[in-house]
Motif scaffolding. Structure first.
Motif, mmCIF file in Angstrom:
data_model
loop_
_atom_site.group_PDB
_atom_site.id
_atom_site.type_symbol
_atom_site.label_atom_id
_atom_site.label_comp_id
_atom_site.label_asym_id
_atom_site.label_seq_id
_atom_site.Cartn_x
_atom_site.Cartn_y
_atom_site.Cartn_z
ATOM 1 N N GLN A 54 -1.356 -1.483 -14.006
ATOM 2 C CA GLN A 54 -1.294 -1.485 -12.554
ATOM 3 C C GLN A 54 -2.674 -1.242 -11.933
ATOM 4 O O GLN A 54 -3.525 -0.595 -12.535
ATOM 5 C CB GLN A 54 -0.310 -0.420 -12.070
ATOM 6 N N PRO A 55 -2.878 -1.765 -10.731
ATOM 7 C CA PRO A 55 -4.127 -1.489 -10.029
ATOM 8 C C PRO A 55 -4.275 0.007 -9.775
ATOM 9 O O PRO A 55 -3.285 0.750 -9.706
ATOM 10 C CB PRO A 55 -3.966 -2.237 -8.700
ATOM 11 N N ALA A 56 -5.522 0.444 -9.591
ATOM 12 C CA ALA A 56 -5.765 1.848 -9.256
ATOM 13 C C ALA A 56 -5.258 2.163 -7.849
ATOM 14 O O ALA A 56 -4.843 3.286 -7.574
ATOM 15 C CB ALA A 56 -7.265 2.151 -9.352
ATOM 16 N N TYR A 57 -5.273 1.145 -6.987
ATOM 17 C CA TYR A 57 -4.857 1.328 -5.593
ATOM 18 C C TYR A 57 -4.309 0.001 -5.101
ATOM 19 O O TYR A 57 -4.949 -1.037 -5.262
ATOM 20 C CB TYR A 57 -6.077 1.748 -4.761
ATOM 21 N N PHE A 58 -3.105 0.006 -4.507
ATOM 22 C CA PHE A 58 -2.477 -1.213 -4.004
ATOM 23 C C PHE A 58 -1.666 -0.806 -2.780
ATOM 24 O O PHE A 58 -0.501 -0.458 -2.887
ATOM 25 C CB PHE A 58 -1.599 -1.802 -5.101
ATOM 26 N N ARG A 59 -2.330 -0.779 -1.612
ATOM 27 C CA ARG A 59 -1.709 -0.298 -0.378
ATOM 28 C C ARG A 59 -1.969 -1.284 0.753
ATOM 29 O O ARG A 59 -2.978 -1.989 0.763
ATOM 30 C CB ARG A 59 -2.264 1.077 0.019
ATOM 31 N N PHE A 60 -1.073 -1.281 1.741
ATOM 32 C CA PHE A 60 -1.187 -2.246 2.832
ATOM 33 C C PHE A 60 -0.425 -1.746 4.052
ATOM 34 O O PHE A 60 0.359 -0.789 3.976
ATOM 35 C CB PHE A 60 -0.646 -3.609 2.389
ATOM 36 N N THR A 61 -0.694 -2.400 5.164
ATOM 37 C CA THR A 61 0.021 -2.130 6.411
ATOM 38 C C THR A 61 0.576 -3.458 6.925
ATOM 39 O O THR A 61 -0.191 -4.358 7.261
ATOM 40 C CB THR A 61 -0.896 -1.494 7.475
ATOM 41 N N PRO A 62 1.885 -3.595 6.957
ATOM 42 C CA PRO A 62 2.474 -4.834 7.444
ATOM 43 C C PRO A 62 2.688 -4.794 8.959
ATOM 44 O O PRO A 62 2.848 -3.726 9.552
ATOM 45 C CB PRO A 62 3.826 -4.866 6.726
ATOM 46 N N THR A 63 2.675 -5.984 9.551
ATOM 47 C CA THR A 63 3.145 -6.146 10.924
ATOM 48 C C THR A 63 4.201 -7.245 10.900
ATOM 49 O O THR A 63 4.192 -8.126 10.023
ATOM 50 C CB THR A 63 2.010 -6.518 11.894
ATOM 51 N N PHE A 64 5.101 -7.190 11.863
ATOM 52 C CA PHE A 64 6.235 -8.103 11.906
ATOM 53 C C PHE A 64 6.334 -8.769 13.277
ATOM 54 O O PHE A 64 6.072 -8.135 14.296
ATOM 55 C CB PHE A 64 7.546 -7.343 11.657
ATOM 56 N N ILE A 65 6.732 -10.029 13.273
ATOM 57 C CA ILE A 65 7.134 -10.725 14.489
ATOM 58 C C ILE A 65 8.589 -11.095 14.273
ATOM 59 O O ILE A 65 8.936 -11.761 13.282
ATOM 60 C CB ILE A 65 6.275 -11.977 14.747
ATOM 61 N N VAL A 66 9.438 -10.622 15.174
ATOM 62 C CA VAL A 66 10.879 -10.775 15.009
ATOM 63 C C VAL A 66 11.509 -10.977 16.386
ATOM 64 O O VAL A 66 11.039 -10.400 17.367
ATOM 65 C CB VAL A 66 11.476 -9.534 14.278
#
Length: 153
Positions: free
Chosen positions: A107-119
């Motif tokens: 696994q990667p040492a770090y795998f983080r994100f911030t999603p945004t949604f259009i709904v």
């Protein structure tokens, strides 16, 4: 008021085997493109599917190996609502010989994100009014990633 994280849902996104990375491009980076072929959404706050062939991961691979994530997909909730998602974040590879191994995949040492949604407005409109953070992990056989999403409350 202190914030806390609440698990909302998880996506399993499957990718085509024909990943594309090219470069270097100006600045010494490489550009990546990985189309998705579908997937599933499970969890207490959202269930459904990843619409097949609806998007891809567009990665900027820095000279130090850090991957700047910019992925776009179309989700379809169980009730038929279409939801656009854009994940932005970072994947930092593990050092040679390091990192946790899950299911035979380092696994990667770090795998983080911030999603945004259009709904569309309606029962799932809260997705577009909530801050989320996410964590990912890589899997193989077949090639896919699992993304866990947490609402910041």
């Amino acid at each position: 008021m202190p914030a806390h994280l609440e698990f909302a849902f998880e996506t399993k996104v499957f990718f085509r085997a024909d990943r594309c990375v090219f470069g270097p491009v100006p600045g010494g980076h490489h550009q990546g493109y990985t189309p998705c072929i579908g997937g599933e959404i499970t969890g207490p706050a959202l269930t459904g599917e990843i619409v097949p062939d609806s998007g891809a991961d567009y990665a900027d691979v820095r000279p130090d190996g850090t991957v700047v994530i910019n992925s776009h997909y179309l989700l379809r909730a169980e009730d038929g609502t279409n939801i656009y998602i854009n994940n932005r974040g970072y994947l930092v590879p593990s050092a040679e010989g390091g990192g946790e191994v899950i299911g035979g995949v380092r696994q990667p040492a770090y795998f983080r994100f911030t999603p945004t949604f259009i709904v569309p407005e309606g029962p799932l409109g809260w997705l577009a009014r909530t801050v989320f953070v996410g964590a990912g992990r890589r899997c193989t056989d077949p090639d896919h990633s699992i993304f866990s999403y947490y609402a910041v409350r």
